[in-house]
Design an enzyme around this catalytic site. Structure first.
Site, PDB file in Angstrom:
ATOM      1  N   GLU A  75      71.704  76.944  80.337  1.00 12.75           N
ATOM      2  CA  GLU A  75      72.676  75.850  80.441  1.00 12.75           C
ATOM      3  C   GLU A  75      73.281  75.785  81.830  1.00 12.75           C
ATOM      4  O   GLU A  75      73.447  74.719  82.414  1.00 12.75           O
ATOM      5  CB  GLU A  75      73.806  76.030  79.422  1.00 12.75           C
ATOM      6  CG  GLU A  75      73.395  75.957  77.970  1.00 12.75           C
ATOM      7  CD  GLU A  75      72.987  77.306  77.374  1.00 12.75           C
ATOM      8  OE1 GLU A  75      72.381  78.136  78.095  1.00 12.75           O
ATOM      9  OE2 GLU A  75      73.271  77.540  76.195  1.00 12.75           O
ATOM     10  N   CYS A 112      76.727  80.627  75.226  1.00 13.02           N
ATOM     11  CA  CYS A 112      77.677  81.730  75.429  1.00 13.02           C
ATOM     12  C   CYS A 112      78.999  81.206  75.982  1.00 13.02           C
ATOM     13  O   CYS A 112      79.099  80.045  76.411  1.00 13.02           O
ATOM     14  CB  CYS A 112      77.082  82.785  76.360  1.00 13.02           C
ATOM     15  SG  CYS A 112      77.143  82.337  78.095  1.00 13.02           S
TER      16      CYS A 112
HETATM   17  N1  THU Z   1      70.869  82.694  76.889  1.00 17.12           N
HETATM   18  C1  THU Z   1      70.834  81.423  77.381  1.00 17.12           C
HETATM   19  O1  THU Z   1      70.138  81.137  78.364  1.00 17.12           O
HETATM   20  N2  THU Z   1      71.574  80.484  76.754  1.00 17.12           N
HETATM   21  C2  THU Z   1      72.269  80.687  75.595  1.00 17.12           C
HETATM   22  O2  THU Z   1      72.864  79.750  75.092  1.00 17.12           O
HETATM   23  C3  THU Z   1      72.299  82.015  74.970  1.00 17.12           C
HETATM   24  C4  THU Z   1      71.694  83.092  75.773  1.00 17.12           C
HETATM   25  C5  THU Z   1      70.017  83.692  77.529  1.00 17.12           C
HETATM   26  C6  THU Z   1      70.702  84.750  78.347  1.00 17.12           C
HETATM   27  C7  THU Z   1      69.678  85.851  78.314  1.00 17.12           C
HETATM   28  O3  THU Z   1      68.704  85.607  79.296  1.00 17.12           O
HETATM   29  C8  THU Z   1      69.015  85.708  76.956  1.00 17.12           C
HETATM   30  O4  THU Z   1      69.299  84.372  76.533  1.00 17.12           O
HETATM   31  C9  THU Z   1      69.508  86.681  75.897  1.00 17.12           C
HETATM   32  O5  THU Z   1      70.889  86.704  75.851  1.00 17.12           O
END
Ligand code: THU
Length: 163
Positions: A75, A112
């Site tokens: 995001e 997150c």
């Molecule tokens: N992650 C995202 O890119 N977006 C989200 O909404 C949740 C988590 C990624 C961060 C990390 O690279 C992986 O997912 C596991 O947490």
């Protein structure tokens, strides 16, 4: 003492077939981006697609790093790219999806806290809701009207010293 409560309203759909074509396409762009993620550590590939007011679709995916905290979510990759390449252009909508080769991501991805915070900055900046569409690998989709509803009691520029 006063008691306060907060209620989140959102819609859910059982599949992309229930979305209109534009939203389906946006989710498709997010899915395509997820397939280009660099996620060797978590094995959780996330893709996001933003629709800008000028009609441009900007995508991003998670970029991980051997020094784990140096990685960044899909995001933020997308919204920082949008702001760097199209400053001043409103973000109307974001679609997010994820998949993994080691398990089935069967519930919508929850952005997150840091991503909620970053997205809310642009919502405030452009004084315009950013609609959020969330999906897992397949199936159920959530539609949330704006980012601020996902971040109650947010810290914003209003909390900083004013000139
Ligand atoms: N992650 C995202 O890119 N977006 C989200 O909404 C949740 C988590 C990624 C961060 C990390 O690279 C992986 O997912 C596991 O947490």
């Amino acid at each position: 003492m006063e008691k306060h409560s907060y209620k989140l309203n959102y819609l859910s759909y059982s599949s992309v077939d229930e979305l209109n074509e534009a939203d389906r396409e946006l989710m498709k762009a997010a899915r395509k981006a997820a397939h280009m993620a660099y996620a060797p550590y978590s094995k959780f590939s996330v893709g996001s697609a933003l629709l800008l007011e000028n009609g441009v679709v900007v995508t991003g995916n998670n970029q991980e790093n051997a020094a784990y905290p140096s990685g960044i979510c899909a995001e933020r990759v997308a919204v920082f790219y949008a702001s760097s390449q199209y400053p001043g252009v409103k973000v109307l909508k974001i679609a997010v999806t994820a998949f993994s080769n080691v398990f089935v991501v069967n519930s919508p991805v929850a952005p997150c806290g840091a991503c909620r915070q970053v997205l809310s900055e642009y919502e405030k900046l452009y004084r315009s809701d950013i609609e959020v569409l969330l999906q897992g690998q397949e199936g159920k989709i959530y539609r949330i009207k704006n980012v601020s509803s996902l971040l109650p009691l947010a810290f914003t520029s209003d909390d900083l010293p004013q000139e």
